[in-house]
Write a protein that holds these residues in place. Structure first.
Motif, PDB file in Angstrom:
ATOM      1  N   UNK A 182      33.143  43.187-115.795  1.00  0.00           N
ATOM      2  CA  UNK A 182      33.245  42.263-115.237  1.00  0.00           C
ATOM      3  C   UNK A 182      34.697  41.819-114.807  1.00  0.00           C
ATOM      4  N   UNK A 183      34.891  41.344-113.593  1.00  0.00           N
ATOM      5  CA  UNK A 183      36.193  40.929-113.272  1.00  0.00           C
ATOM      6  C   UNK A 183      36.447  39.925-112.350  1.00  0.00           C
ATOM      7  N   UNK A 184      37.467  39.045-112.294  1.00  0.00           N
ATOM      8  CA  UNK A 184      37.599  38.089-111.431  1.00  0.00           C
ATOM      9  C   UNK A 184      38.993  37.803-110.972  1.00  0.00           C
ATOM     10  N   UNK A 185      39.146  37.160-109.768  1.00  0.00           N
ATOM     11  CA  UNK A 185      40.209  36.555-109.442  1.00  0.00           C
ATOM     12  C   UNK A 185      40.257  35.110-108.973  1.00  0.00           C
ATOM     13  N   UNK A 186      40.750  34.403-109.348  1.00  0.00           N
ATOM     14  CA  UNK A 186      40.880  32.657-108.879  1.00  0.00           C
ATOM     15  C   UNK A 186      41.977  32.258-108.815  1.00  0.00           C
ATOM     16  N   UNK A 187      42.186  31.717-107.309  1.00  0.00           N
ATOM     17  CA  UNK A 187      43.370  31.025-107.092  1.00  0.00           C
ATOM     18  C   UNK A 187      42.891  29.598-106.749  1.00  0.00           C
ATOM     19  N   UNK A 188      43.144  28.693-107.786  1.00  0.00           N
ATOM     20  CA  UNK A 188      42.347  27.276-107.567  1.00  0.00           C
ATOM     21  C   UNK A 188      43.206  26.526-106.545  1.00  0.00           C
ATOM     22  N   UNK A 189      44.257  26.895-106.239  1.00  0.00           N
ATOM     23  CA  UNK A 189      45.112  25.935-105.177  1.00  0.00           C
ATOM     24  C   UNK A 189      45.924  26.858-104.462  1.00  0.00           C
TER      25      UNK A 189
END
Length: 277
Positions: A182-189
């Motif tokens: 599992x992988x993820x990339x999150x840019x909240x802003x």
């Protein structure tokens, strides 16, 4: 092996032993990574048309015996020949990894940017400007005309998107040769620089040059510029029969909120073949 240092896209903090180089062939293009020593590896990523191109590196401060693994790394890329090298992007990150190479969990944090000179990202200090040009003044020419004929004003030739990036990733062994990943990339802003809108009015033939026309251009800030968010979730599976061969497939779920609050979501299939050399 070297493949255990990769999630779907991001890397964990495990080190690659010196000399255990590897290649990764994806649907979008190839990657090549070289283990310079037991802590540092460098590589290059690109597409099948050799553009854009990105240089990557990672330095692992710990080894397999460490309870918590720690690494830092970065990616710097350029559009290359696609638009005359005018677009660039980069990510700097740090990673903590818990567990072993077969079963692990990683959390990463960093900062990313994307810079482009597309005319829709250019900005000029709002106001009213007088310029001269041909009878037909195209919208994409206005920025150049204003900045050329008014050199003392404030302006930005390239627009920039930037923001903090966080990631959670991991792997669980479910069979002799198979792991769930599992992988993820999150840019909240995801913030963008201001861009400009133009309203040009032709006033007639220029008094000082009968071959040119005089225009009055009103420049305002584009209210759609601002902050959005980006989330990419990537569940997948890796099958590895030997230290030098592995196959991986995943689905990337991409979710984007633009500055107006509009939501867009779509899936991207990801297929990868690992080869050690």
């Amino acid at each position: 092996g070297a493949f255990t240092t990769r999630n779907v896209f991001t890397t964990n903090a495990f080190n690659i032993e010196k000399g255990k180089h590897y290649a990764m062939f994806n649907l979008q293009g190839p990657e090549f990574h070289l283990a310079i020593n037991n802590h540092l590896n460098v590589g290059v990523m690109t597409t099948w048309i050799s553009a854009p191109v990105a240089l990557v590196s990672k330095y692992s401060f710990t080894n397999d015996e460490s309870k918590v693994k720690f690494s830092i790394g970065g990616i710097v890329g350029n559009s290359f020949y696609i638009n005359q090298f005018s677009s660039s992007a980069g990510i700097g990150f740090a990673t903590l990894t818990f567990g072993n190479r077969q079963n692990n969990f990683s959390i990463s944090a960093g900062y990313g940017f994307f810079q482009d000179d597309n005319t829709r990202y250019q900005w000029i200090d709002p106001g009213t400007y007088s310029i001269e040009d041909d009878y037909y003044l195209a919208n994409y020419e206005i920025f150049d005309r204003i900045t050329e004929q008014n050199p003392d004003i404030e302006y930005l030739e390239k627009g920039t998107f930037n923001g903090i990036i966080i990631s959670a990733a991991g792997a669980i062994t479910v069979g002799r040769n198979t792991s769930l990943i599992f992988d993820s990339m999150i840019m909240p802003k995801l913030s963008s620089s201001n861009s400009s809108l133009y309203n040009a009015e032709q006033l007639g033939i220029s008094p000082g040059n009968p071959n040119s026309y005089l225009y009055q251009v009103t420049v305002t800030d584009d209210e759609t510029s601002g902050s959005g968010s980006l989330v990419v979730l990537m569940p997948g599976c890796r099958i590895q029969k030997t230290d030098k061969k592995a196959f991986q497939f995943a689905i990337a779920g991409v979710m984007v909120n633009d500055p107006n609050g509009d939501f867009t979501g779509f899936p991207i299939p990801l297929l990868s073949w690992f080869r050690g050399f």
